[in-house]
Design a protein around this motif. Sequence first.
Motif, mmCIF file in Angstrom:
data_model
loop_
_atom_site.group_PDB
_atom_site.id
_atom_site.type_symbol
_atom_site.label_atom_id
_atom_site.label_comp_id
_atom_site.label_asym_id
_atom_site.label_seq_id
_atom_site.Cartn_x
_atom_site.Cartn_y
_atom_site.Cartn_z
ATOM 1 N N ALA A 1 1.204 -1.428 0.283
ATOM 2 C CA ALA A 1 -0.265 -0.280 -0.012
ATOM 3 C C ALA A 1 0.819 1.744 -0.133
ATOM 4 N N ILE A 2 0.660 2.187 -1.003
ATOM 5 C CA ILE A 2 1.623 2.987 -0.887
ATOM 6 C C ILE A 2 0.411 5.026 -0.662
ATOM 7 N N CYS A 3 0.717 5.109 0.729
ATOM 8 C CA CYS A 3 -0.175 6.269 0.596
ATOM 9 C C CYS A 3 0.304 7.417 1.392
ATOM 10 N N MET B 1 -6.216 6.307 8.332
ATOM 11 C CA MET B 1 -7.520 6.137 7.492
ATOM 12 C C MET B 1 -7.497 5.315 6.161
ATOM 13 N N ILE B 2 -6.055 5.900 5.343
ATOM 14 C CA ILE B 2 -6.172 5.078 4.368
ATOM 15 C C ILE B 2 -4.483 3.538 4.716
ATOM 16 N N PRO B 3 -4.068 3.845 5.693
ATOM 17 C CA PRO B 3 -3.110 2.563 5.846
ATOM 18 C C PRO B 3 -4.248 1.779 6.304
ATOM 19 N N LYS C 1 4.138 1.372 2.543
ATOM 20 C CA LYS C 1 5.006 2.349 2.580
ATOM 21 C C LYS C 1 3.772 3.710 2.874
ATOM 22 N N PRO C 2 4.080 4.005 3.779
ATOM 23 C CA PRO C 2 3.252 5.407 4.280
ATOM 24 C C PRO C 2 4.007 7.005 3.769
ATOM 25 N N SER C 3 3.198 8.223 4.199
ATOM 26 C CA SER C 3 4.177 8.747 3.618
ATOM 27 C C SER C 3 5.183 9.934 4.042
ATOM 28 N N SER D 1 -1.902 -1.607 -4.492
ATOM 29 C CA SER D 1 -2.900 -0.521 -4.252
ATOM 30 C C SER D 1 -2.324 0.952 -3.549
ATOM 31 N N PHE D 2 -2.425 2.371 -4.306
ATOM 32 C CA PHE D 2 -1.998 3.553 -4.767
ATOM 33 C C PHE D 2 -3.300 4.793 -4.149
ATOM 34 N N VAL D 3 -3.054 5.423 -3.571
ATOM 35 C CA VAL D 3 -4.055 6.675 -2.896
ATOM 36 C C VAL D 3 -2.672 7.549 -3.152
ATOM 37 N N GLY D 4 -3.346 8.084 -4.036
ATOM 38 C CA GLY D 4 -2.204 9.894 -3.606
ATOM 39 C C GLY D 4 -2.474 10.291 -5.579
ATOM 40 N N SER D 5 -1.323 11.217 -5.465
ATOM 41 C CA SER D 5 -2.013 12.257 -6.185
ATOM 42 C C SER D 5 -2.226 11.185 -8.043
ATOM 43 N N SER D 6 -2.587 12.285 -8.707
ATOM 44 C CA SER D 6 -2.601 11.882 -10.292
ATOM 45 C C SER D 6 -1.143 11.557 -10.688
ATOM 46 N N HIS D 7 -0.304 12.473 -10.676
ATOM 47 C CA HIS D 7 1.412 12.673 -11.124
ATOM 48 C C HIS D 7 1.559 10.687 -11.107
ATOM 49 N N ALA D 8 1.391 10.820 -10.029
ATOM 50 C CA ALA D 8 1.840 9.441 -8.735
ATOM 51 C C ALA D 8 1.780 8.285 -9.401
ATOM 52 N N GLY D 9 -0.177 8.850 -9.201
ATOM 53 C CA GLY D 9 -0.419 7.570 -9.225
ATOM 54 C C GLY D 9 -0.270 7.238 -11.083
ATOM 55 N N LYS D 10 -0.674 7.546 -11.745
ATOM 56 C CA LYS D 10 -0.435 7.446 -13.212
ATOM 57 C C LYS D 10 1.047 6.499 -13.492
ATOM 58 N N TYR D 11 1.775 6.937 -12.918
ATOM 59 C CA TYR D 11 3.255 6.515 -13.083
ATOM 60 C C TYR D 11 3.284 5.127 -12.609
ATOM 61 N N ILE D 12 3.035 4.982 -10.955
ATOM 62 C CA ILE D 12 2.399 3.913 -10.421
ATOM 63 C C ILE D 12 2.213 2.419 -11.129
ATOM 64 N N TYR D 13 0.773 3.051 -11.575
ATOM 65 C CA TYR D 13 0.230 2.330 -12.544
ATOM 66 C C TYR D 13 0.577 1.901 -14.051
ATOM 67 N N ALA E 1 -5.161 1.963 -8.753
ATOM 68 C CA ALA E 1 -4.685 3.824 -8.255
ATOM 69 C C ALA E 1 -5.702 4.461 -7.898
ATOM 70 N N ASN E 2 -6.354 5.430 -6.389
ATOM 71 C CA ASN E 2 -6.725 6.263 -6.326
ATOM 72 C C ASN E 2 -6.384 8.241 -6.504
ATOM 73 N N LEU E 3 -6.771 8.531 -7.240
ATOM 74 C CA LEU E 3 -5.961 9.624 -7.833
ATOM 75 C C LEU E 3 -6.521 11.510 -7.235
ATOM 76 N N GLY E 4 -6.218 11.912 -7.773
ATOM 77 C CA GLY E 4 -6.938 13.871 -7.830
ATOM 78 C C GLY E 4 -8.090 13.537 -7.800
ATOM 79 N N ALA E 5 -8.481 14.696 -7.257
ATOM 80 C CA ALA E 5 -9.619 15.346 -7.111
ATOM 81 C C ALA E 5 -10.389 16.784 -7.489
ATOM 82 N N LYS E 6 -11.124 17.162 -7.752
ATOM 83 C CA LYS E 6 -12.198 18.137 -7.704
ATOM 84 C C LYS E 6 -13.602 17.882 -7.950
HETATM 85 P P1 NAD Z 1 1.019 12.103 -3.428
HETATM 86 O O1 NAD Z 1 0.829 11.722 -4.505
HETATM 87 O O2 NAD Z 1 2.396 12.972 -3.610
HETATM 88 O O3 NAD Z 1 2.211 11.104 -2.832
HETATM 89 C C1 NAD Z 1 1.583 9.635 -2.606
HETATM 90 C C2 NAD Z 1 2.652 8.251 -2.308
HETATM 91 O O4 NAD Z 1 3.405 8.815 -3.520
HETATM 92 C C3 NAD Z 1 3.686 8.695 -0.967
HETATM 93 O O5 NAD Z 1 3.881 7.762 -0.124
HETATM 94 C C4 NAD Z 1 5.020 9.166 -1.873
HETATM 95 O O6 NAD Z 1 5.907 9.026 -1.601
HETATM 96 C C5 NAD Z 1 4.415 8.880 -3.725
HETATM 97 N N1 NAD Z 1 5.078 9.470 -4.204
HETATM 98 C C6 NAD Z 1 5.112 11.408 -4.352
HETATM 99 N N2 NAD Z 1 5.754 10.967 -5.695
HETATM 100 C C7 NAD Z 1 5.745 10.552 -6.403
HETATM 101 C C8 NAD Z 1 6.205 10.162 -7.173
HETATM 102 N N3 NAD Z 1 6.860 10.952 -8.497
HETATM 103 N N4 NAD Z 1 7.182 8.814 -8.322
HETATM 104 C C9 NAD Z 1 6.336 7.524 -7.026
HETATM 105 N N5 NAD Z 1 6.401 8.370 -6.638
HETATM 106 C C10 NAD Z 1 5.889 9.183 -5.394
HETATM 107 O O7 NAD Z 1 0.215 12.051 -2.518
HETATM 108 P P2 NAD Z 1 -0.003 13.496 -1.760
HETATM 109 O O8 NAD Z 1 0.243 14.548 -1.360
HETATM 110 O O9 NAD Z 1 0.479 12.652 -0.514
HETATM 111 O O10 NAD Z 1 -1.682 13.171 -1.293
HETATM 112 C C11 NAD Z 1 -2.272 14.047 -1.699
HETATM 113 C C12 NAD Z 1 -2.727 13.378 -3.225
HETATM 114 O O11 NAD Z 1 -3.676 12.891 -2.955
HETATM 115 C C13 NAD Z 1 -3.889 14.614 -4.040
HETATM 116 O O12 NAD Z 1 -3.941 14.357 -4.894
HETATM 117 C C14 NAD Z 1 -5.374 13.662 -3.181
HETATM 118 O O13 NAD Z 1 -6.409 13.530 -3.897
HETATM 119 C C15 NAD Z 1 -4.776 12.297 -4.069
HETATM 120 N N6 NAD Z 1 -5.819 11.479 -2.698
HETATM 121 C C16 NAD Z 1 -6.726 10.523 -3.364
HETATM 122 C C17 NAD Z 1 -7.355 10.032 -3.055
HETATM 123 C C18 NAD Z 1 -8.764 9.334 -3.796
HETATM 124 O O14 NAD Z 1 -9.655 7.903 -3.457
HETATM 125 N N7 NAD Z 1 -8.689 8.834 -4.521
HETATM 126 C C19 NAD Z 1 -7.707 10.094 -1.979
HETATM 127 C C20 NAD Z 1 -7.034 10.520 -0.556
HETATM 128 C C21 NAD Z 1 -5.843 11.344 -1.309
#
Ligand code: NAD
Length: 517
Positions: free
Chosen positions: A167-169, A176-178, A195-197, A244-256, A268-273
């Motif tokens: 899980a990449i958080c 909650m997410i971990p 892997k926590p933030s 299972s990834f949750v985070g930004s669209s940029h990192a999520g697309k790369y990981i996916y 990969a659960n990504l960004g939102a508006k």
């Molecule tokens: P982030 O993408 O910066 O980081 C998330 C994880 O990815 C971290 O563990 C980080 O170490 C890793 N990471 C960051 N950049 C990376 C890269 N370039 N290459 C590989 N791994 C990388 O996200 P964040 O700033 O921690 O979280 C905020 C984002 O998460 C927002 O875009 C928010 O919308 C999104 N989010 C989405 C959901 C959902 O369910 N869709 C839930 C919570 C947060």
Amino acid sequence: GRPLARLSSTSPPINWKGTSTSGGPSLNLIGGDWTPGRGVTEWLDVHDPSTQALLTRVPQTPRADMLRLVDGAQAAFEAWSETSVLRRQDVLLKLQALIKDHTDDIARSIVLEQGKTFADAKGDVLRGLQVVIAAAGIPSLLMGDKLEVAKDMDTETRRVPLGVGAAICPFNFPAMIPLWSIAMAIATGNTLIVKPSERDPGATLIIAELAERAGLPKGVLSVLHGSVPAVNFLCEEPRIKAISFVGSSHAGKYIYDKAGANGKRVQANLGAKNHCIIMPDANRNHTLNSIVGAAFGAAGQRCMALSVLVTVGDTEEWLPDLIERAQKLKVGNGFDEEVDIGPLISPAAKQRVEGVIASAEKEGGKILLDGRGVKVPGYPDGNFVGPTSIQADVNMTCYKEEIFGPVLVIVKADTLDDAIKLINRNEYGNGAAIFTRSGAVARKFEKEINVGQIGINVPIPVPLPMFSWSGNKGSVLGQTSLYGPLGIEFWTQHKTTTALWRSEDALESKAATVMPT
Ligand code: NAD
């Protein structure tokens, strides 16, 4: 030292095996051993977002330690996947009780490292805990199907675990997410590497220690610290079967892409508006209070934060009332009980959010409320931005980009149809809400809106764990989901057995070379 003096009066210093809040390192959990790793040469600093004080350092874990960590997770999988489902249920029941007992400790760690208010941090823990409680129903959740397909033939399915998962958080919900992944992965018989933030690792480390106390065998849950090198390792290591990834669209697309190319199952659960419509017949008080809470709570750093308000008809006239309510919110340190909005996660986040507000000014937006330059007595160095509202149009940067700060963008639509079209044109699809007293309007919205999580008179509609998290469109890549029935699907694969039990005298005398029809 300094940050500990700033903790609330309810707090003893946080003292857990893996996490230190006074400059010492955060530890990995490798096959049951709490260790930074051997020969760490790079450390990532974690700062208090209210003061910039150094709280702890996270190791950029060396490759040899990562390999050792997977060895532990793989070895644990052999036994854990064979452990009876009732025993796994028992561990989850013990874990949920321990999380309940230690909610305040986890929440304190979240306030310190992430910045949200203490009350909101307890909500962060609770929404994760609910998934642990739901996962304790695993014996029923995991049941397969059986059908008599012919008079002497049955087919049955069973769900079996995948192996070692990861899980990449993100930083915004450190508990909650971990917990969503921990509960679902271990209940289904997998072992998990979290892997926590790297910006707020504390909550995961406390939870991992509680899991140890709940009797989870060594190696079933591992914690790996680091940034991109750790992520690359997880995406490439052949023994890891699912991510299972949750985070930004940029990192999520790369990981996916990367993990998918290596044959892994990835979500990969990504960004939102997230948009919200106000209809003229809505209850004004409930609507405005809901919008202010959902737009500015957690400083807008929620994946289900309301970031765009769509006024329909003359509801534009409600805006001064909305602004007045937003102005009453207090910005400050999350341990202060009076505070409604804490700091953003980092100075860079503050700079980015302020930059988006400035871009709106340049592009012709009207700033109704400006949170730049907010001063918080006693915390001159915090990453604070106050509640901000901008009347804009859909071509402006502030509408197009995910801001992830306490900024509400307001756009206008003449009719409900126009508002629905506007929302459906947006690339993201986590959630949307409508405020109305009309059942017919609500029904139309629910039917025609193309997002995963719909709120009717509810601003942040995150479904409870008997349902599944259901972001869609540009907010997700991959199928299935984080928790609920779709979470069980993600963490398992199906086996089907077809069995023939026919009496000896009825068996064929000659080989059949055709498919049975
Ligand atoms: P982030 O993408 O910066 O980081 C998330 C994880 O990815 C971290 O563990 C980080 O170490 C890793 N990471 C960051 N950049 C990376 C890269 N370039 N290459 C590989 N791994 C990388 O996200 P964040 O700033 O921690 O979280 C905020 C984002 O998460 C927002 O875009 C928010 O919308 C999104 N989010 C989405 C959901 C959902 O369910 N869709 C839930 C919570 C947060």
